[in-house]
Design a protein around this motif. Sequence first.
Motif, short mmCIF file in Angstrom:
data_model
loop_
_atom_site.label_atom_id
_atom_site.label_comp_id
_atom_site.label_asym_id
_atom_site.label_seq_id
_atom_site.Cartn_x
_atom_site.Cartn_y
_atom_site.Cartn_z
N MET A 1 0.84 -1.18 0.00
CA MET A 1 0.00 0.00 0.00
C MET A 1 0.89 1.24 0.00
O MET A 1 1.85 1.30 0.75
CB MET A 1 -0.87 0.07 1.24
CG MET A 1 -1.88 -1.02 1.41
SD MET A 1 -2.95 -0.72 2.83
CE MET A 1 -4.04 0.51 2.15
N TYR A 3 1.48 5.36 0.71
CA TYR A 3 1.09 6.27 1.78
C TYR A 3 -0.30 6.85 1.50
O TYR A 3 -1.12 6.98 2.40
CB TYR A 3 2.14 7.37 1.91
CG TYR A 3 1.86 8.36 3.01
CD1 TYR A 3 2.09 8.03 4.33
CD2 TYR A 3 1.36 9.63 2.73
CE1 TYR A 3 1.85 8.92 5.36
CE2 TYR A 3 1.11 10.53 3.75
CZ TYR A 3 1.36 10.18 5.06
OH TYR A 3 1.09 11.07 6.05
N VAL A 6 -2.93 4.25 2.33
CA VAL A 6 -3.08 4.16 3.78
C VAL A 6 -3.94 5.32 4.28
O VAL A 6 -4.90 5.14 5.03
CB VAL A 6 -1.71 4.15 4.49
CG1 VAL A 6 -1.86 4.34 6.00
CG2 VAL A 6 -0.95 2.87 4.19
N TRP A 73 -1.25 7.01 13.54
CA TRP A 73 -2.52 7.67 13.19
C TRP A 73 -3.02 8.29 14.48
O TRP A 73 -3.29 7.58 15.45
CB TRP A 73 -3.48 6.64 12.63
CG TRP A 73 -4.88 7.05 12.31
CD1 TRP A 73 -6.01 6.49 12.81
CD2 TRP A 73 -5.32 8.05 11.39
NE1 TRP A 73 -7.12 7.08 12.26
CE2 TRP A 73 -6.73 8.05 11.39
CE3 TRP A 73 -4.67 8.97 10.57
CZ2 TRP A 73 -7.49 8.91 10.60
CZ3 TRP A 73 -5.42 9.82 9.78
CH2 TRP A 73 -6.81 9.79 9.81
N SER A 103 -7.08 -5.02 11.51
CA SER A 103 -6.69 -4.39 10.26
C SER A 103 -7.91 -3.78 9.58
O SER A 103 -9.03 -4.24 9.76
CB SER A 103 -5.99 -5.38 9.32
OG SER A 103 -6.88 -6.39 8.93
N VAL A 107 -4.40 -1.94 6.29
CA VAL A 107 -3.62 -1.22 7.30
C VAL A 107 -3.78 -2.00 8.61
O VAL A 107 -4.91 -2.23 9.05
CB VAL A 107 -4.11 0.24 7.49
CG1 VAL A 107 -3.28 0.95 8.54
CG2 VAL A 107 -4.10 0.99 6.16
N TRP A 135 0.44 1.81 13.36
CA TRP A 135 0.02 1.00 12.22
C TRP A 135 1.23 0.55 11.40
O TRP A 135 2.31 1.11 11.51
CB TRP A 135 -0.97 1.75 11.33
CG TRP A 135 -0.41 3.03 10.73
CD1 TRP A 135 -0.51 4.29 11.25
CD2 TRP A 135 0.32 3.15 9.52
NE1 TRP A 135 0.12 5.18 10.43
CE2 TRP A 135 0.64 4.53 9.36
CE3 TRP A 135 0.75 2.26 8.54
CZ2 TRP A 135 1.36 5.01 8.28
CZ3 TRP A 135 1.47 2.74 7.45
CH2 TRP A 135 1.77 4.10 7.33
N ALA A 137 1.87 -1.22 7.19
CA ALA A 137 1.30 -1.67 5.92
C ALA A 137 2.46 -2.05 5.00
O ALA A 137 3.54 -1.47 5.07
CB ALA A 137 0.45 -0.56 5.29
#
Length: 144
Positions: A1, A3, A6, A73, A103, A107, A135, A137
């Motif tokens: 993934m 940015y 995400v 986050w 998830s 993510v 997080w 990913a």
Amino acid sequence: MTYTQVSDALRAHLEALVLSPVLPIVWENTAFNPETQGGEAGWLLPELHLLRGEQVSFGDPTNGNTFRDFGLWIVNVVTPRAHRIGRSPSLAEAVRLFYKAESISGVHFTNRYIGQGRLPETQSRWYATPVLMEWWADRIETPA
């Protein structure tokens, strides 16, 4: 993934959150006046941070290099200062529980916790309680 992927996944999930009272979400780089734009009861101010990425080895290396990105986050729950004792932490707990899944759209979350509440600026009439979620990913970079 990537940015961006995400960011899109986390934003879409936050937009599905229903709080009582309803709090507007104020995205970064957005002008916002709480008194005139529905934020009298408070608002959510999210921040996405990419902390680091590292190359990891699994799968078929001929398909590209796999990287695992790690980040934070943060959803700041902003409420009027001295409005109701415990309101900001209780709303923060609702946000934390909303991200209880392991998830979301690729993510993956490792830790979720509520940080120390604070005044965003000296003599502010607002109080902010951060909800912090670690997080990770995976992303694949294919050879050119």
